[in-house]
Motif scaffolding. Structure first.
Motif: not given
Length: 183
Positions: A32, A35-36, A56, A60, A104, A107, A111, A167, A170, A174
């Motif tokens: 994660a 990915s971020d 983030l 994860g 989803n 998340f 977020y 990822s 993500g 994101n």
């Protein structure tokens, strides 16, 4: 160099066997974070936002890894002893109708509320606007991943495979979940 990689992989597999939940949680947290970092770079953020990155990674570690661990154990219990394409299709369908929409949605809320620190009314409006598109996109992408995962991955590698693909997903989530103002 290859002996270092081989030794690291063997150590990882040993940890996966001895401490599966912890290993999957840490793996999901690290992925994660990667990915971020990529999402931040793609979106044009000049200086890495460490608070966002850590939040983030926490997502994860504390949610995605453990959720995947228990989801795949549950799927194996539900379909215990059953193999073949029909069983794989049922697993994929069950996952897509239950955990996919929930993950989803969760998340997007995490977020907005935690990572961006926005008010509930703003997060709710963002979810109403973007969630249907995100979920429809997920239903085009994740069934293929689910099929590969259930058909070819041994149980102990399913969360890791899923976390790796997640990822990449993500990055998309994101970029979709962030508010324009927060960019």
């Amino acid at each position: 160099m290859s002996s270092i990689v081989t030794e690291a992989w063997q150590g990882y597999l040993l940890q996966l066997q001895k401490n599966p939940l912890r290993t999957k949680a840490i793996t999901a947290g690290v992925l994660a974070g990667i990915s971020d970092s990529v999402a931040q770079k793609i979106s044009g953020i000049k200086k890495l936002q460490f608070r966002r990155l850590l939040l983030l990674m926490l997502y994860g570690f504390a949610y995605a890894g453990p959720f995947g661990h228990f989801l795949h154990k549950l799927m194996d219990r539900i379909f215990k002893g059953k193999k073949g394409n029909t069983t794989v299709a049922k697993k994929v369908l069950l996952e897509q109708l239950t955990s996919s929409p929930w993950n989803n949605l969760f998340f997007m809320m995490y977020y907005g509320l935690v990572v961006e620190g926005r008010r509930w009314s703003l997060v709710k409006a963002k979810v109403r606007k973007d969630y249907p598109t995100i979920q429809l996109t997920a239903w085009r992408f994740w069934p293929i991943v689910g099929w590969v995962n259930y058909q070819y991955m041994p149980l102990q590698f399913r969360v890791i495979f899923h976390s790796f693909v997640a990822s990449c997903w993500g990055i998309f989530l994101n970029l979709k979940a962030r508010s324009v103002k927060a960019a």
